[in-house]
Design an enzyme around this catalytic site. Structure first.
Site, mmCIF file in Angstrom:
data_model
loop_
_atom_site.group_PDB
_atom_site.id
_atom_site.type_symbol
_atom_site.label_atom_id
_atom_site.label_comp_id
_atom_site.label_asym_id
_atom_site.label_seq_id
_atom_site.Cartn_x
_atom_site.Cartn_y
_atom_site.Cartn_z
ATOM 1 N N GLN A 245 -2.571 -6.910 -2.267
ATOM 2 C CA GLN A 245 -1.709 -7.432 -1.207
ATOM 3 C C GLN A 245 -2.101 -6.929 0.177
ATOM 4 O OE1 GLN A 245 1.926 -4.440 -0.525
ATOM 5 N NE2 GLN A 245 2.419 -5.929 -2.061
ATOM 6 N N SER B 146 5.905 -8.088 0.707
ATOM 7 C CA SER B 146 4.934 -7.078 1.120
ATOM 8 C C SER B 146 5.359 -5.699 0.619
ATOM 9 C CB SER B 146 4.769 -7.119 2.643
ATOM 10 O OG SER B 146 3.766 -6.220 3.082
ATOM 11 N N LEU B 147 5.695 -4.799 1.525
ATOM 12 C CA LEU B 147 6.202 -3.478 1.179
ATOM 13 C C LEU B 147 7.314 -3.546 0.138
ATOM 14 C CD1 LEU B 147 6.879 -0.412 1.781
ATOM 15 C CD2 LEU B 147 8.316 -1.286 3.641
ATOM 16 N N ARG C 90 0.379 4.537 2.427
ATOM 17 C CA ARG C 90 0.047 3.148 2.760
ATOM 18 C C ARG C 90 0.250 2.898 4.248
ATOM 19 N NH1 ARG C 90 3.132 -1.835 2.879
ATOM 20 N NH2 ARG C 90 2.064 -3.620 1.928
ATOM 21 N N HIS D 201 -1.988 -7.554 6.532
ATOM 22 C CA HIS D 201 -2.294 -8.671 5.626
ATOM 23 C C HIS D 201 -3.390 -9.596 6.157
ATOM 24 C CE1 HIS D 201 0.795 -7.493 2.858
ATOM 25 N NE2 HIS D 201 1.669 -7.423 3.844
ATOM 26 N N GLN E 198 8.672 -4.795 6.180
ATOM 27 C CA GLN E 198 8.761 -4.394 7.587
ATOM 28 C C GLN E 198 9.378 -5.507 8.433
ATOM 29 O OE1 GLN E 198 4.849 -1.464 7.669
ATOM 30 N NE2 GLN E 198 5.395 -2.595 9.478
#
Length: 317
Positions: free
Chosen positions: A256, A98-99, A123, A207, A18
Protein backbone atom coordinates in the site's frame (compact mmCIF):
# COMPACT_ATOMS: atom_id res chain seq x y z
CA UNK A 1 -38.07 -5.49 4.40
CA UNK A 2 -38.60 -9.18 5.19
CA UNK A 3 -37.16 -10.87 8.28
CA UNK A 4 -34.94 -12.98 6.03
CA UNK A 5 -33.44 -9.94 4.30
CA UNK A 6 -32.90 -8.22 7.66
CA UNK A 7 -31.04 -11.23 9.01
CA UNK A 8 -28.85 -11.32 5.90
CA UNK A 9 -27.78 -7.68 6.31
CA UNK A 10 -24.05 -7.43 6.92
CA UNK A 11 -22.04 -4.78 8.75
CA UNK A 12 -18.52 -3.52 8.00
CA UNK A 13 -16.29 -1.54 10.33
CA UNK A 14 -14.19 0.96 8.36
CA UNK A 15 -11.22 2.74 9.89
CA UNK A 16 -9.99 6.22 8.87
CA UNK A 17 -6.51 7.36 7.88
CA UNK A 18 -4.67 10.66 7.80
CA UNK A 19 -6.81 13.74 7.50
CA UNK A 20 -9.24 12.72 10.24
CA UNK A 21 -7.15 13.95 13.17
CA UNK A 22 -8.09 16.77 15.57
CA UNK A 23 -6.96 17.87 19.00
CA UNK A 24 -9.23 16.28 21.60
CA UNK A 25 -9.83 13.07 19.66
CA UNK A 26 -10.41 10.05 21.86
CA UNK A 27 -10.66 12.05 25.07
CA UNK A 28 -14.35 11.38 25.72
CA UNK A 29 -13.81 7.66 25.05
CA UNK A 30 -10.95 7.47 27.55
CA UNK A 31 -12.92 9.40 30.17
CA UNK A 32 -16.03 7.23 29.91
CA UNK A 33 -14.77 3.75 29.05
CA UNK A 34 -12.05 1.87 30.93
CA UNK A 35 -11.41 -0.29 27.85
CA UNK A 36 -10.54 2.78 25.79
CA UNK A 37 -8.35 4.25 28.53
CA UNK A 38 -6.40 0.98 28.65
CA UNK A 39 -5.60 1.27 24.93
CA UNK A 40 -4.22 4.78 25.37
CA UNK A 41 -2.13 3.56 28.31
CA UNK A 42 -0.73 0.75 26.16
CA UNK A 43 0.18 3.22 23.41
CA UNK A 44 1.98 5.52 25.86
CA UNK A 45 3.95 2.57 27.23
CA UNK A 46 4.77 1.06 23.83
CA UNK A 47 6.03 4.35 22.37
CA UNK A 48 7.71 5.70 25.50
CA UNK A 49 5.99 9.10 25.43
CA UNK A 50 2.50 10.37 26.32
CA UNK A 51 0.71 9.95 22.99
CA UNK A 52 -2.59 10.13 24.85
CA UNK A 53 -1.84 13.69 26.03
CA UNK A 54 -1.01 14.65 22.45
CA UNK A 55 -4.37 13.30 21.26
CA UNK A 56 -6.35 14.93 24.05
CA UNK A 57 -4.55 18.27 24.46
CA UNK A 58 -2.28 18.82 21.46
CA UNK A 59 -0.58 21.05 20.47
CA UNK A 60 -1.97 20.73 16.94
CA UNK A 61 1.36 21.39 15.22
CA UNK A 62 2.95 18.45 17.06
CA UNK A 63 -0.03 16.16 16.45
CA UNK A 64 0.13 17.01 12.73
CA UNK A 65 3.63 15.55 12.37
CA UNK A 66 3.23 12.35 10.36
CA UNK A 67 5.22 10.25 12.82
CA UNK A 68 2.84 11.33 15.60
CA UNK A 69 -0.37 11.52 13.60
CA UNK A 70 -0.24 7.94 12.39
CA UNK A 71 0.04 6.24 15.81
CA UNK A 72 -2.43 8.77 17.26
CA UNK A 73 -5.14 7.95 14.71
CA UNK A 74 -4.50 4.23 15.09
CA UNK A 75 -4.83 4.47 18.87
CA UNK A 76 -8.11 6.37 18.72
CA UNK A 77 -9.54 3.84 16.25
CA UNK A 78 -8.46 0.85 18.33
CA UNK A 79 -9.78 2.46 21.52
CA UNK A 80 -13.15 3.01 19.83
CA UNK A 81 -13.20 -0.54 18.47
CA UNK A 82 -12.37 -1.94 21.91
CA UNK A 83 -15.43 -0.21 23.33
CA UNK A 84 -17.63 -1.67 20.59
CA UNK A 85 -16.11 -5.10 21.13
CA UNK A 86 -16.84 -4.89 24.85
CA UNK A 87 -20.43 -3.98 23.95
CA UNK A 88 -20.57 -7.08 21.72
CA UNK A 89 -20.96 -5.00 18.56
CA UNK A 90 -19.21 -7.11 15.93
CA UNK A 91 -18.55 -6.63 12.20
CA UNK A 92 -18.88 -9.12 9.36
CA UNK A 93 -16.05 -7.42 7.42
CA UNK A 94 -13.42 -4.76 8.08
CA UNK A 95 -11.48 -2.31 5.92
CA UNK A 96 -9.22 0.67 6.48
CA UNK A 97 -8.29 3.71 4.44
CA UNK A 98 -4.48 3.60 4.08
CA UNK A 99 -3.20 3.85 7.67
CA UNK A 100 -6.64 2.63 8.78
CA UNK A 101 -5.81 -0.85 7.48
CA UNK A 102 -3.56 -1.31 10.52
CA UNK A 103 -6.54 -0.56 12.78
CA UNK A 104 -8.67 -2.99 10.79
CA UNK A 105 -6.06 -5.73 11.26
CA UNK A 106 -6.01 -5.13 15.01
CA UNK A 107 -9.81 -5.46 15.00
CA UNK A 108 -9.47 -8.71 13.02
CA UNK A 109 -6.93 -9.95 15.59
CA UNK A 110 -4.23 -10.39 12.94
CA UNK A 111 -1.95 -7.75 14.43
CA UNK A 112 -1.31 -7.04 18.11
CA UNK A 113 -2.00 -3.43 19.05
CA UNK A 114 1.43 -2.88 20.60
CA UNK A 115 3.07 -4.09 17.38
CA UNK A 116 0.73 -1.97 15.26
CA UNK A 117 1.41 1.27 17.14
CA UNK A 118 5.17 0.78 16.85
CA UNK A 119 4.88 -0.08 13.15
CA UNK A 120 2.88 3.00 12.25
CA UNK A 121 5.23 5.25 14.21
CA UNK A 122 8.08 3.94 12.03
CA UNK A 123 5.89 4.07 8.92
CA UNK A 124 5.26 7.75 9.55
CA UNK A 125 8.96 8.44 10.05
CA UNK A 126 9.94 6.56 6.90
CA UNK A 127 7.30 8.32 4.80
CA UNK A 128 8.33 11.75 6.07
CA UNK A 129 12.01 11.06 5.40
CA UNK A 130 11.46 9.56 1.93
CA UNK A 131 10.98 12.96 0.27
CA UNK A 132 12.47 16.25 1.50
CA UNK A 133 9.89 18.78 2.67
CA UNK A 134 8.77 20.94 -0.25
CA UNK A 135 9.81 18.47 -2.96
CA UNK A 136 6.51 16.60 -3.02
CA UNK A 137 2.84 17.57 -2.99
CA UNK A 138 -0.68 16.20 -3.12
CA UNK A 139 -3.88 17.60 -4.59
CA UNK A 140 -7.55 16.70 -4.66
CA UNK A 141 -9.40 16.71 -7.98
CA UNK A 142 -13.17 16.99 -7.55
CA UNK A 143 -15.64 15.95 -10.22
CA UNK A 144 -12.97 15.55 -12.88
CA UNK A 145 -14.35 13.59 -15.85
CA UNK A 146 -12.80 10.16 -15.23
CA UNK A 147 -11.74 9.71 -18.84
CA UNK A 148 -9.39 12.69 -18.54
CA UNK A 149 -7.30 11.55 -15.57
CA UNK A 150 -4.68 9.43 -17.34
CA UNK A 151 -4.00 12.00 -20.05
CA UNK A 152 -3.69 14.80 -17.47
CA UNK A 153 -1.14 12.83 -15.47
CA UNK A 154 0.79 11.95 -18.62
CA UNK A 155 0.92 15.59 -19.71
CA UNK A 156 1.83 16.88 -16.26
CA UNK A 157 4.74 14.59 -15.43
CA UNK A 158 7.42 16.08 -17.74
CA UNK A 159 10.07 13.65 -16.43
CA UNK A 160 8.80 14.03 -12.87
CA UNK A 161 6.44 11.79 -10.88
CA UNK A 162 2.71 12.42 -10.55
CA UNK A 163 0.22 9.62 -10.00
CA UNK A 164 -3.21 8.84 -8.62
CA UNK A 165 -2.88 8.29 -4.86
CA UNK A 166 -6.45 7.88 -3.58
CA UNK A 167 -9.57 6.91 -5.50
CA UNK A 168 -11.78 8.15 -2.68
CA UNK A 169 -15.17 8.31 -4.40
CA UNK A 170 -16.50 8.66 -7.95
CA UNK A 171 -16.23 12.44 -7.45
CA UNK A 172 -12.85 12.64 -5.72
CA UNK A 173 -9.39 11.56 -6.80
CA UNK A 174 -6.24 12.58 -4.95
CA UNK A 175 -2.93 12.79 -6.81
CA UNK A 176 0.62 12.86 -5.48
CA UNK A 177 4.17 13.34 -6.72
CA UNK A 178 6.74 16.04 -7.32
CA UNK A 179 5.40 19.47 -6.46
CA UNK A 180 5.91 20.86 -9.95
CA UNK A 181 4.14 17.97 -11.65
CA UNK A 182 1.25 18.07 -9.18
CA UNK A 183 0.88 21.80 -9.76
CA UNK A 184 0.76 21.29 -13.53
CA UNK A 185 -1.85 18.54 -13.10
CA UNK A 186 -4.02 20.86 -11.01
CA UNK A 187 -4.08 23.47 -13.78
CA UNK A 188 -4.77 20.84 -16.45
CA UNK A 189 -7.61 19.39 -14.36
CA UNK A 190 -9.22 22.80 -14.02
CA UNK A 191 -9.01 23.29 -17.78
CA UNK A 192 -10.51 19.81 -18.32
CA UNK A 193 -13.64 20.61 -16.33
CA UNK A 194 -12.88 19.60 -12.74
CA UNK A 195 -15.22 21.40 -10.37
CA UNK A 196 -12.30 22.02 -8.02
CA UNK A 197 -8.62 21.15 -8.02
CA UNK A 198 -6.68 22.16 -4.94
CA UNK A 199 -3.39 21.43 -3.24
CA UNK A 200 -3.63 19.63 0.11
CA UNK A 201 -1.79 20.67 3.30
CA UNK A 202 0.29 17.50 3.69
CA UNK A 203 3.92 16.95 4.61
CA UNK A 204 4.75 14.29 2.02
CA UNK A 205 3.42 12.83 -1.28
CA UNK A 206 1.82 9.62 0.00
CA UNK A 207 0.81 6.60 -2.09
CA UNK A 208 2.93 7.33 -5.13
CA UNK A 209 6.25 5.93 -6.42
CA UNK A 210 8.19 8.56 -4.44
CA UNK A 211 7.32 6.47 -1.37
CA UNK A 212 9.35 3.47 -2.54
CA UNK A 213 12.27 4.29 -0.18
CA UNK A 214 9.81 4.22 2.74
CA UNK A 215 8.42 0.93 1.49
CA UNK A 216 11.88 -0.65 1.42
CA UNK A 217 12.63 0.51 4.97
CA UNK A 218 9.28 -0.70 6.29
CA UNK A 219 9.76 -4.19 4.88
CA UNK A 220 12.20 -5.27 7.59
CA UNK A 221 9.79 -4.13 10.32
CA UNK A 222 6.85 -5.91 8.70
CA UNK A 223 8.88 -9.10 8.25
CA UNK A 224 9.88 -9.04 11.93
CA UNK A 225 6.25 -8.69 13.10
CA UNK A 226 3.83 -11.55 13.72
CA UNK A 227 0.69 -11.50 11.58
CA UNK A 228 -1.96 -14.07 12.45
CA UNK A 229 -4.79 -15.23 10.22
CA UNK A 230 -7.77 -12.90 10.45
CA UNK A 231 -10.85 -13.67 12.55
CA UNK A 232 -12.87 -11.27 10.37
CA UNK A 233 -12.29 -10.96 6.60
CA UNK A 234 -10.74 -7.70 5.39
CA UNK A 235 -11.01 -5.97 2.03
CA UNK A 236 -7.60 -4.43 1.44
CA UNK A 237 -6.92 -1.03 -0.07
CA UNK A 238 -4.17 -2.11 -2.43
CA UNK A 239 -6.24 -4.58 -4.48
CA UNK A 240 -9.78 -4.12 -3.09
CA UNK A 241 -9.80 -7.88 -2.51
CA UNK A 242 -10.87 -10.03 0.45
CA UNK A 243 -7.99 -11.36 2.53
CA UNK A 244 -8.01 -13.83 5.41
CA UNK A 245 -4.40 -14.84 6.09
CA UNK A 246 -1.57 -13.24 8.00
CA UNK A 247 0.70 -13.44 4.95
CA UNK A 248 -1.83 -11.52 2.87
CA UNK A 249 -2.17 -8.93 5.63
CA UNK A 250 1.59 -8.30 5.75
CA UNK A 251 1.84 -8.09 1.96
CA UNK A 252 -1.03 -5.60 1.80
CA UNK A 253 0.67 -3.24 4.26
CA UNK A 254 3.88 -3.47 2.25
CA UNK A 255 2.25 -2.86 -1.12
CA UNK A 256 0.00 0.00 0.00
CA UNK A 257 2.90 2.40 0.65
CA UNK A 258 3.70 3.44 -2.97
CA UNK A 259 0.39 2.34 -4.53
CA UNK A 260 -2.99 4.09 -4.69
CA UNK A 261 -5.78 3.52 -2.18
CA UNK A 262 -8.72 2.06 -4.12
CA UNK A 263 -11.34 3.16 -1.63
CA UNK A 264 -14.24 3.37 -4.07
CA UNK A 265 -13.55 -0.21 -5.14
CA UNK A 266 -13.21 -1.30 -1.49
CA UNK A 267 -16.70 -0.04 -0.67
CA UNK A 268 -18.12 -1.48 -3.90
CA UNK A 269 -16.55 -4.85 -3.08
CA UNK A 270 -18.03 -4.82 0.43
CA UNK A 271 -21.42 -3.89 -1.04
CA UNK A 272 -21.19 -6.80 -3.49
CA UNK A 273 -20.57 -9.10 -0.51
CA UNK A 274 -23.85 -8.04 1.06
CA UNK A 275 -22.67 -5.24 3.32
CA UNK A 276 -25.30 -2.54 3.67
CA UNK A 277 -24.33 -1.05 7.05
CA UNK A 278 -21.04 0.70 7.74
CA UNK A 279 -19.62 1.99 10.99
CA UNK A 280 -16.69 4.41 10.78
CA UNK A 281 -14.60 3.57 13.84
CA UNK A 282 -12.24 6.32 14.96
CA UNK A 283 -11.70 10.04 14.69
CA UNK A 284 -13.81 12.31 12.50
CA UNK A 285 -16.29 11.44 9.78
CA UNK A 286 -14.32 11.56 6.53
CA UNK A 287 -15.23 8.02 5.46
CA UNK A 288 -18.89 8.54 6.31
CA UNK A 289 -18.92 11.47 3.90
CA UNK A 290 -17.25 9.44 1.16
CA UNK A 291 -19.75 6.61 1.62
CA UNK A 292 -22.61 8.95 0.72
CA UNK A 293 -20.91 9.66 -2.60
CA UNK A 294 -20.09 6.03 -3.36
CA UNK A 295 -23.44 4.41 -2.56
CA UNK A 296 -26.48 6.46 -1.67
CA UNK A 297 -28.38 3.44 -0.34
CA UNK A 298 -25.63 2.38 2.08
CA UNK A 299 -26.29 3.05 5.76
CA UNK A 300 -23.48 4.63 7.74
CA UNK A 301 -22.80 5.75 11.28
CA UNK A 302 -19.64 6.71 13.12
CA UNK A 303 -18.13 5.99 16.50
CA UNK A 304 -15.31 8.19 17.68
CA UNK A 305 -16.85 10.01 20.63
CA UNK A 306 -18.61 8.58 23.68
CA UNK A 307 -21.88 10.25 22.70
CA UNK A 308 -21.94 8.30 19.39
CA UNK A 309 -22.52 4.92 21.03
CA UNK A 310 -26.29 5.11 21.26
CA UNK A 311 -26.53 6.04 17.57
CA UNK A 312 -24.38 3.05 16.62
CA UNK A 313 -26.55 0.71 18.66
CA UNK A 314 -29.64 2.13 17.01
CA UNK A 315 -28.13 1.85 13.53
CA UNK A 316 -27.26 -1.83 13.76
CA UNK A 317 -29.84 -3.06 16.26
Amino acid sequence: MTLKSFLLMKTAFVFPGQGSQYVGMGKSLAEKFAAARAIFDQADEALGFPLSHLCFEGPAETLQLTENMQPALLTVSVAAWQVLDDQNVQPDFVAGHSLGEYSALVCAQSLAFRDAVRLVRKRGQYMQEAVPVGVGAMAALLKLPAANLDSILAQACQSEVVAAANFNSPDQVVIAGHAGAVGRAVELAKAAGARRALLLPVSAPFHCPLMEPAQRRLKADLDATEFRDLTVPLVNGWQAQVIRTGAQAREGLFQQVPNPVRWTEVIQKLSSLGVTRFVEVGAGGVLTGLLRNIGGSLESSKFGEAEDLEKVHAAIA
